[in-house]
Design a protein around this motif. Structure first.
Motif, PDB file in Angstrom:
ATOM      1  N   THR A  82       0.871  -1.177   0.000  1.00 32.39           N
ATOM      2  CA  THR A  82       0.000   0.000   0.000  1.00 32.39           C
ATOM      3  C   THR A  82       0.906   1.224   0.000  1.00 32.39           C
ATOM      4  O   THR A  82       2.108   1.124   0.286  1.00 32.39           O
ATOM      5  N   ALA A  83       0.326   2.377  -0.311  1.00 35.15           N
ATOM      6  CA  ALA A  83       1.132   3.603  -0.334  1.00 35.15           C
ATOM      7  C   ALA A  83       1.754   3.868   1.036  1.00 35.15           C
ATOM      8  O   ALA A  83       2.941   4.198   1.154  1.00 35.15           O
ATOM      9  N   LYS A  84       0.961   3.714   2.100  1.00 37.57           N
ATOM     10  CA  LYS A  84       1.445   4.004   3.444  1.00 37.57           C
ATOM     11  C   LYS A  84       2.536   3.020   3.863  1.00 37.57           C
ATOM     12  O   LYS A  84       3.561   3.411   4.432  1.00 37.57           O
ATOM     13  N   ARG A  85       2.329   1.736   3.581  1.00 40.77           N
ATOM     14  CA  ARG A  85       3.318   0.734   3.982  1.00 40.77           C
ATOM     15  C   ARG A  85       4.612   0.883   3.196  1.00 40.77           C
ATOM     16  O   ARG A  85       5.702   0.673   3.737  1.00 40.77           O
TER      17      ARG A  85
ATOM     18  N   ALA B  41       8.186   1.481   4.874  1.00 40.61           N
ATOM     19  CA  ALA B  41       9.303   0.566   4.634  1.00 40.61           C
ATOM     20  C   ALA B  41      10.540   1.327   4.156  1.00 40.61           C
ATOM     21  O   ALA B  41      11.664   1.027   4.575  1.00 40.61           O
ATOM     22  N   ILE B  42      10.340   2.310   3.291  1.00 43.66           N
ATOM     23  CA  ILE B  42      11.470   3.104   2.791  1.00 43.66           C
ATOM     24  C   ILE B  42      12.080   3.919   3.928  1.00 43.66           C
ATOM     25  O   ILE B  42      13.319   4.034   4.043  1.00 43.66           O
TER      26      ILE B  42
ATOM     27  N   ASP C 204      -4.995  -4.367  -8.636  1.00 43.56           N
ATOM     28  CA  ASP C 204      -5.962  -3.452  -9.244  1.00 43.56           C
ATOM     29  C   ASP C 204      -7.316  -3.502  -8.557  1.00 43.56           C
ATOM     30  O   ASP C 204      -8.092  -2.540  -8.630  1.00 43.56           O
ATOM     31  N   LEU C 205      -7.624  -4.613  -7.907  1.00 40.87           N
ATOM     32  CA  LEU C 205      -8.922  -4.748  -7.249  1.00 40.87           C
ATOM     33  C   LEU C 205      -9.014  -3.886  -5.993  1.00 40.87           C
ATOM     34  O   LEU C 205     -10.113  -3.648  -5.485  1.00 40.87           O
ATOM     35  N   LEU C 206      -7.875  -3.439  -5.482  1.00 45.16           N
ATOM     36  CA  LEU C 206      -7.835  -2.503  -4.351  1.00 45.16           C
ATOM     37  C   LEU C 206      -6.985  -1.301  -4.755  1.00 45.16           C
ATOM     38  O   LEU C 206      -6.083  -0.884  -4.039  1.00 45.16           O
ATOM     39  N   SER C 207      -7.300  -0.718  -5.901  1.00 45.16           N
ATOM     40  CA  SER C 207      -6.427   0.284  -6.512  1.00 45.16           C
ATOM     41  C   SER C 207      -6.276   1.551  -5.675  1.00 45.16           C
ATOM     42  O   SER C 207      -5.257   2.247  -5.782  1.00 45.16           O
ATOM     43  N   TRP C 208      -7.258   1.879  -4.830  1.00 42.68           N
ATOM     44  CA  TRP C 208      -7.175   3.096  -4.032  1.00 42.68           C
ATOM     45  C   TRP C 208      -6.094   3.026  -2.957  1.00 42.68           C
ATOM     46  O   TRP C 208      -5.732   4.046  -2.370  1.00 42.68           O
ATOM     47  N   ARG C 209      -5.546   1.823  -2.720  1.00 46.54           N
ATOM     48  CA  ARG C 209      -4.503   1.675  -1.712  1.00 46.54           C
ATOM     49  C   ARG C 209      -3.100   1.781  -2.314  1.00 46.54           C
ATOM     50  O   ARG C 209      -2.119   1.787  -1.579  1.00 46.54           O
ATOM     51  N   LEU C 210      -2.987   1.854  -3.622  1.00 47.51           N
ATOM     52  CA  LEU C 210      -1.689   1.815  -4.274  1.00 47.51           C
ATOM     53  C   LEU C 210      -0.985   3.171  -4.188  1.00 47.51           C
ATOM     54  O   LEU C 210      -1.627   4.209  -4.069  1.00 47.51           O
ATOM     55  N   PRO C 211       0.357   3.160  -4.293  1.00 50.06           N
ATOM     56  CA  PRO C 211       1.098   4.429  -4.269  1.00 50.06           C
ATOM     57  C   PRO C 211       0.722   5.331  -5.439  1.00 50.06           C
ATOM     58  O   PRO C 211       0.304   4.861  -6.506  1.00 50.06           O
ATOM     59  N   GLU C 212       0.871   6.614  -5.231  1.00 48.97           N
ATOM     60  CA  GLU C 212       0.581   7.578  -6.288  1.00 48.97           C
ATOM     61  C   GLU C 212       1.517   7.332  -7.481  1.00 48.97           C
ATOM     62  O   GLU C 212       2.716   7.087  -7.309  1.00 48.97           O
TER      63      GLU C 212
END
Length: 335
Positions: A201-204, A208-209, A260-268
């Motif tokens: 996810t974007a937050k995770r 991690a970085i 893609d099924l949870l696309s709103w969680r992906l990084p920008e």
């Protein structure tokens, strides 16, 4: 009771699912992804959960000896995975595409799978790889929360996948179990591991970085940031397994489409997709091609994850000429 509840839910939802499937081709991208998420979840309940619940009940009622019970659960895992894939592709108008070699380097050696972690149903995908594609008994660990799903919980009664709470003590116990599982791994089994540790996810990814930056400095963090589709892999689990299993061959598994099924969680800026195709790519390595020393294995893992990141970017930029025609899961060593 769980089996009855799932069946009733599917019957009640059937008219809605039929309408949803019929409207898929005319939906805008956002609506199409959401519709596919609902259809895949329903197909999972119909193909995987119902099969696991009914099959595990039949196995328990037969009161088989331990070794026969394990073989029966292996067959049940393969059956549930195959049914789910077939129903999901039909209901969600989706397909599966394979790349990479379709033969193990050594069919007589144990197998460790190091898989990318992104999208829903990652655990089920790993089980499918082990039972259907490799035709071996799955081993591994998972977070205890996966047992919330009644179908998967029923399956895990007979498969040697250990569940752990994911706090500090739980992670330490999981690491110790990985070493034990690696040492016990036979040529009829495959141990599945997700070196990223958690779903993308974007937050995770940002967390991690930041963790890499605090531990290893700016250069390592810059390298992690440069991989836009994956998170930096953790060394500890892979090191524990591979040191304990020196004769194991390694398969590196990349996949894209589930996220893609949870696309709103992906990084920008993540490459867009509509969830119409699950693409899978394999890289296979003989035991001598995989380092077992910490520093060398860390560099090897980083190189493999850069290759996964490059492949995902390429796969998501290309149009599959086969469209979304369903392709069944098939054996890894098929001709």
């Amino acid at each position: 009771m769980a089996l009855a509840a799932v069946c009733v839910l599917l019957v009640l939802a059937a008219p809605f699912l039929l309408v949803l499937r019929a409207l898929l081709p005319v939906m805008p991208p956002t609506g199409m992804r959401l519709a596919r998420l609902l259809l895949v979840c329903a197909a999972y309940q119909r193909g995987f959960a119902v099969t696991c619940l009914s099959g595990s009940l039949r196995i328990r009622l037969r009161r088989l000896p331990e070794h026969e019970c394990l073989r029966a659960f292996d067959r049940l895992t393969a059956l549930a995975a195959t049914r789910f894939a077939r129903i999901a592709m039909a209901w969600a108008r989706a397909g599966i595409a394979f790349e990479g070699p379709l033969a193990l380097p050594d069919r007589g050696a144990p197998v460790v799978v190091l898989a990318r972690h992104a999208g829903i149903l990652n655990t089920q995908l790993a089980l499918s790889v082990a039972s259907v594609v490799l035709r071996r008994s799955p081993r591994g660990i998972a977070k205890r929360c996966v047992a919330i799903d009644p179908g998967l919980r029923a399956l895990l009664r007979g498969e040697p996948l250990e569940l752990f709470r994911w706090h500090r003590a739980g992670r330490a116990a999981a690491l110790a179990q990985l070493a034990i599982s690696g040492a016990q791994l036979t040529n009829r089994e495959v141990l599945c591991l997700f070196p990223e540790g958690t779903n993308l996810t974007a937050k995770r990814r940002a967390s991690a970085i930041a963790s890499v930056r605090s531990r290893e400095g700016g250069a390592a963090a810059y390298e992690a940031e440069a991989m836009s589709c994956v998170m930096p892999p953790h060394l500890a689990g892979a090191l524990a397994v591979l040191r304990a299993a020196p004769t194991a061959q390694v398969l590196v598994l990349a996949h894209t489409g589930l996220e893609d099924l949870l696309s709103w969680r992906l990084p920008e800026g993540y490459p867009p997709g509509d969830g119409s195709m699950l693409r899978m790519r394999w890289w296979s390595f003989r035991p001598g091609e995989v380092p077992r020393e910490a520093g060398e294995l860390a560099r090897w893992l980083q190189t493999r994850w850069r290759a996964i990141d490059d492949w995902i970017l390429l796969a998501r930029s290309e149009t599959d000429e086969r469209g979304t025609e369903p392709q069944p899961l098939r054996r890894f060593d098929a001709a």
